[in-house]
Write a protein that holds these residues in place. Structure first.
Motif, short mmCIF file in Angstrom:
data_model
loop_
_atom_site.label_atom_id
_atom_site.label_comp_id
_atom_site.label_asym_id
_atom_site.label_seq_id
_atom_site.Cartn_x
_atom_site.Cartn_y
_atom_site.Cartn_z
N ASN A 43 0.83 -1.21 0.00
CA ASN A 43 0.00 0.00 0.00
C ASN A 43 0.86 1.26 0.00
O ASN A 43 0.54 2.25 -0.68
CB ASN A 43 -0.92 0.01 1.22
N MET A 44 1.94 1.25 0.76
CA MET A 44 2.85 2.39 0.75
C MET A 44 3.42 2.63 -0.64
O MET A 44 3.55 3.77 -1.09
CB MET A 44 3.98 2.17 1.75
N LYS A 45 3.74 1.53 -1.33
CA LYS A 45 4.28 1.64 -2.70
C LYS A 45 3.23 2.22 -3.64
O LYS A 45 3.56 3.07 -4.50
CB LYS A 45 4.72 0.25 -3.18
N LYS A 46 1.98 1.81 -3.52
CA LYS A 46 0.91 2.37 -4.35
C LYS A 46 0.79 3.87 -4.15
O LYS A 46 0.64 4.64 -5.11
CB LYS A 46 -0.42 1.70 -4.03
N ILE A 47 0.83 4.29 -2.89
CA ILE A 47 0.72 5.72 -2.59
C ILE A 47 1.93 6.48 -3.12
O ILE A 47 1.80 7.55 -3.73
CB ILE A 47 0.56 5.94 -1.08
N LEU A 48 3.10 5.91 -2.92
CA LEU A 48 4.33 6.54 -3.42
C LEU A 48 4.26 6.72 -4.93
O LEU A 48 4.56 7.80 -5.46
CB LEU A 48 5.54 5.69 -3.03
N ASP A 49 3.86 5.67 -5.63
CA ASP A 49 3.76 5.74 -7.09
C ASP A 49 2.74 6.79 -7.53
O ASP A 49 2.98 7.55 -8.48
CB ASP A 49 3.39 4.38 -7.67
N SER A 50 1.60 6.84 -6.85
CA SER A 50 0.56 7.80 -7.20
C SER A 50 1.03 9.23 -6.95
O SER A 50 0.80 10.12 -7.78
CB SER A 50 -0.71 7.51 -6.39
N CYS A 51 1.70 9.45 -5.83
CA CYS A 51 2.20 10.79 -5.53
C CYS A 51 3.24 11.23 -6.55
O CYS A 51 3.22 12.38 -7.02
CB CYS A 51 2.77 10.84 -4.12
N ARG A 52 4.12 10.33 -6.91
CA ARG A 52 5.11 10.67 -7.92
C ARG A 52 4.44 10.99 -9.26
O ARG A 52 4.81 11.96 -9.94
CB ARG A 52 6.12 9.53 -8.07
N GLN A 53 3.46 10.21 -9.63
CA GLN A 53 2.76 10.41 -10.89
C GLN A 53 2.05 11.76 -10.92
O GLN A 53 1.99 12.42 -11.97
CB GLN A 53 1.75 9.29 -11.12
N HIS A 54 1.53 12.18 -9.78
CA HIS A 54 0.76 13.42 -9.72
C HIS A 54 1.58 14.59 -9.15
O HIS A 54 1.01 15.60 -8.74
CB HIS A 54 -0.50 13.20 -8.90
N HIS A 55 2.89 14.41 -9.12
CA HIS A 55 3.82 15.50 -8.76
C HIS A 55 3.62 16.01 -7.34
O HIS A 55 3.79 17.21 -7.07
CB HIS A 55 3.72 16.64 -9.77
N ILE A 56 3.25 15.10 -6.45
CA ILE A 56 3.21 15.44 -5.03
C ILE A 56 4.59 15.16 -4.44
O ILE A 56 5.08 14.03 -4.53
CB ILE A 56 2.14 14.61 -4.30
N PRO A 57 5.25 16.14 -3.86
CA PRO A 57 6.61 15.92 -3.35
C PRO A 57 6.64 14.84 -2.27
O PRO A 57 5.69 14.69 -1.48
CB PRO A 57 6.99 17.28 -2.77
N VAL A 58 7.74 14.09 -2.25
CA VAL A 58 7.92 12.99 -1.31
C VAL A 58 9.12 13.29 -0.42
O VAL A 58 10.20 13.65 -0.92
CB VAL A 58 8.13 11.65 -2.04
N ILE A 59 8.94 13.15 0.88
CA ILE A 59 10.02 13.33 1.84
C ILE A 59 10.12 12.06 2.68
O ILE A 59 9.12 11.61 3.24
CB ILE A 59 9.76 14.54 2.75
N PHE A 60 11.30 11.50 2.76
CA PHE A 60 11.55 10.31 3.57
C PHE A 60 12.23 10.72 4.87
O PHE A 60 12.97 11.70 4.91
CB PHE A 60 12.47 9.34 2.83
N THR A 61 11.98 9.94 5.92
CA THR A 61 12.76 10.10 7.15
C THR A 61 13.41 8.76 7.50
O THR A 61 12.86 7.69 7.19
CB THR A 61 11.91 10.56 8.35
N THR A 62 14.55 8.85 8.14
CA THR A 62 15.20 7.67 8.71
C THR A 62 15.61 7.98 10.14
O THR A 62 16.05 9.09 10.45
CB THR A 62 16.43 7.23 7.90
N HIS A 63 15.41 7.00 11.00
CA HIS A 63 15.76 7.15 12.42
C HIS A 63 17.17 6.62 12.61
O HIS A 63 17.46 5.46 12.28
CB HIS A 63 14.77 6.38 13.28
N VAL A 64 18.06 7.45 13.13
CA VAL A 64 19.49 7.15 13.13
C VAL A 64 20.08 7.27 14.53
O VAL A 64 19.84 8.25 15.24
CB VAL A 64 20.25 8.11 12.18
N LEU A 65 20.84 6.25 14.92
CA LEU A 65 21.60 6.26 16.17
C LEU A 65 23.09 6.15 15.85
O LEU A 65 23.47 5.80 14.73
CB LEU A 65 21.16 5.10 17.06
N PHE A 66 23.92 6.42 16.85
CA PHE A 66 25.37 6.42 16.65
C PHE A 66 26.05 5.42 17.58
O PHE A 66 25.58 5.16 18.69
CB PHE A 66 25.95 7.81 16.92
#
Length: 205
Positions: A43-66
């Motif tokens: 489902n996330m992939k479907k939404i990602l593909d749809s947003c890209r197709q309709h020029h909705i910007p996509v921002i990813f986050t990653t949780h990072v430790l050191f």
């Protein structure tokens, strides 16, 4: 009060947030494995593909430790196994899963707290990514539903962003906490939509 809708969705004023869909959360046997995140990945992939197709910007986050020091000491206190491994900067585990791999033009924000707005550039980017002051809506997908996704949704609301929380495109540790978050978000902090409903909204506007 039934069927009351506080605001309408406008794809031309929206951004998609993909929260922490990294290998250490999604892959089978990973240190912070969230099976529901893996299950809802299509489902996330479907939404990602749809947003890209309709020029909705996509921002990813990653949780990072050191390794060098505990950048999120209370998080590690509650989850002591993270003292030695997991979500480490520079490792494969911190990377977004291949199924959702960011495009070179898409932004990935590293964060050290559950709330993706806390001490990051996220708000500045959202407010300018489509031109100054245009974005008023954030679409939230990813994991963990009741931790980073919910924390970020609440924080977006506090900044006067409309929140679309996609219930079947987020992954919780268990069904009870997942459903509890959906109930709270839908009553107070945003609109809970299904993947199908969101894509219909994107395609009809």
């Amino acid at each position: 009060m039934e069927n009351f809708i506080a605001w309408n969705f406008n794809k031309n004023k929206a951004v998609l947030l993909v929260i922490d869909m990294q290998n250490d959360f999604v892959k089978e046997g990973a240190i912070m494995e969230v099976p529901m995140a893996r299950r809802n990945l299509p489902n996330m992939k479907k939404i990602l593909d749809s947003c890209r197709q309709h020029h909705i910007p996509v921002i990813f986050t990653t949780h990072v430790l050191f390794d060098e020091y505990e950048v999120s000491p209370l998080e590690v206190a509650y989850q002591p196994w993270l003292k030695k491994e997991g979500m480490r900067s520079g490792t494969l585990g911190v990377q977004v899963v291949d199924e959702l791999k960011p495009l070179p033009s898409e932004i990935t924000i590293q964060k050290h707290r559950y709330d993706a707005f806390y001490n990051t550039q996220l708000e500045t980017i959202i407010r300018n990514i489509r031109g100054a002051g245009i974005v008023d809506t954030v679409i939230i997908t990813g994991t963990v539903t009741n931790v980073c996704c919910e924390s970020t949704a609440r924080s977006a609301f506090m900044r006067d962003f409309k929140v679309v929380f996609v219930g079947d495109a987020c992954g919780g540790f268990d069904d009870a906490s997942h459903q509890a978050t959906l109930t709270v978000i839908d009553k107070v902090f945003g609109r809970v939509m299904s993947t199908e409903e969101l894509i219909q909204q994107i395609e009809k506007n």
